[in-house]
Design a protein around this motif. Sequence first.
Motif, PDB file in Angstrom:
ATOM      1  N   ILE A  36     -21.111  19.215  28.635  1.00 42.56           N
ATOM      2  CA  ILE A  36     -20.276  18.066  28.509  1.00 42.56           C
ATOM      3  C   ILE A  36     -19.696  17.862  29.945  1.00 42.56           C
ATOM      4  CG2 ILE A  36     -18.088  17.215  27.373  1.00 42.56           C
ATOM      5  CD1 ILE A  36     -20.177  18.061  25.510  1.00 42.56           C
ATOM      6  N   THR A  57     -19.001  14.071  19.945  1.00 42.83           N
ATOM      7  CA  THR A  57     -18.274  13.178  20.900  1.00 42.83           C
ATOM      8  C   THR A  57     -16.835  12.994  20.481  1.00 42.83           C
ATOM      9  OG1 THR A  57     -20.445  12.417  21.638  1.00 42.83           O
ATOM     10  CG2 THR A  57     -18.392  11.077  22.103  1.00 42.83           C
ATOM     11  N   ASN A  58     -16.754  12.766  19.146  1.00 41.38           N
ATOM     12  CA  ASN A  58     -15.370  12.076  18.644  1.00 41.38           C
ATOM     13  C   ASN A  58     -14.642  13.504  18.706  1.00 41.38           C
ATOM     14  OD1 ASN A  58     -16.217   9.701  18.523  1.00 41.38           O
ATOM     15  ND2 ASN A  58     -16.676   9.643  16.475  1.00 41.38           N
ATOM     16  N   SER A  61     -23.581  12.047  18.660  1.00 39.44           N
ATOM     17  CA  SER A  61     -22.741  10.776  18.832  1.00 39.44           C
ATOM     18  C   SER A  61     -23.189   9.870  17.686  1.00 39.44           C
ATOM     19  CB  SER A  61     -22.957  10.145  20.149  1.00 39.44           C
ATOM     20  OG  SER A  61     -24.367  10.065  20.469  1.00 39.44           O
ATOM     21  N   GLN A  70     -17.681  13.805  27.670  1.00 35.61           N
ATOM     22  CA  GLN A  70     -18.733  13.013  27.082  1.00 35.61           C
ATOM     23  C   GLN A  70     -20.151  13.972  27.249  1.00 35.61           C
ATOM     24  OE1 GLN A  70     -19.621   9.929  25.915  1.00 35.61           O
ATOM     25  NE2 GLN A  70     -17.364   9.934  25.575  1.00 35.61           N
ATOM     26  N   PRO A  71     -20.978  14.356  26.306  1.00 37.12           N
ATOM     27  CA  PRO A  71     -22.262  15.008  26.444  1.00 37.12           C
ATOM     28  C   PRO A  71     -23.176  14.357  27.437  1.00 37.12           C
ATOM     29  CG  PRO A  71     -21.566  14.457  24.143  1.00 37.12           C
ATOM     30  CD  PRO A  71     -20.846  13.523  24.874  1.00 37.12           C
ATOM     31  N   SER A 106     -17.921   6.886  30.489  1.00 39.46           N
ATOM     32  CA  SER A 106     -17.557   7.565  28.945  1.00 39.46           C
ATOM     33  C   SER A 106     -18.659   6.459  28.045  1.00 39.46           C
ATOM     34  CB  SER A 106     -16.225   7.386  28.408  1.00 39.46           C
ATOM     35  OG  SER A 106     -15.498   6.091  28.736  1.00 39.46           O
TER      36      SER A 106
END
Length: 284
Positions: A143, A109-110, A101, A128-129, A28
Amino acid sequence: MKITETHTSPNLPYGIRLSDYAVGIFASIPTKAGIKKAIKKGLILVNNQRGISGQFIVGGEKIELLEDENLIKKNIDLALEVLWEDDYLAVIYKPAGLLVSGNKAKTVTNALPFNLKPSTLENAVKPQPVHRLDFATSGLLLIGKTASSIRELGKLFEDKTIQKTYEAVTIGEMKNQGTINFPIDGKESLSSYLLLKTVDSERFDKLNLVQLTPHTGRRHQLRIHCAHIGNPILGDVEHGIEEKILKGKGLFLHAKSLEFTHPYTQEKLVIKKETPAKFNKLFI
């Protein structure tokens, strides 16, 4: 705080600083900048103690990554369109004008943990992308939801077995199809294009709807390549022709489809997202 990933260091011939050693051990946080930030926030433990950037890893240490509670408390109110999902991976739609991000709270991402179903697999991590889309570009984003799938999807990109197709509106007279081989930052860069529609334009001479296929993955590759052949993408402030830059309407570049073989189920996936309406309005 919840531990999200754990790593045990092998015996090393010499000590390596934590800030250098930890790069790549957590799925991550793949970058050195991300590792440094996590250490500064106290999110990395070494043998149950808060890790220090300059401490040396020699082998046998238990290195753990903690969940960032600040992001959880923010409960980012950002709804993402999920086009495909299972326990291993997902494909979401990123609107134009949204960061994938970065330092801002409101990023793809968040927002992912609040839009995707938690993976039930043992090596599940924060989603995560696994590739990039520019801030101004809309379209499909792949993702990873487990540590192993993030690595496997990254390999698919490295091996060029994921096909990405974009659509864009370009300016000026264009051939029906072509290949653009122009290095970026000294590295080989290759793209191809197919002309789909053309209309006359008083301001821009010609406007073209084109299909773009990147065969390498350089930053701003399609924007640079289109500008290189004299057909910049409409709305490209950075690479456009100064007197023909359209401001206030955004960039007319859209990641329309992803085609790849699922690394675990071997299913052939073809995920598509239609081009935003603002593109087609130009060709009515």
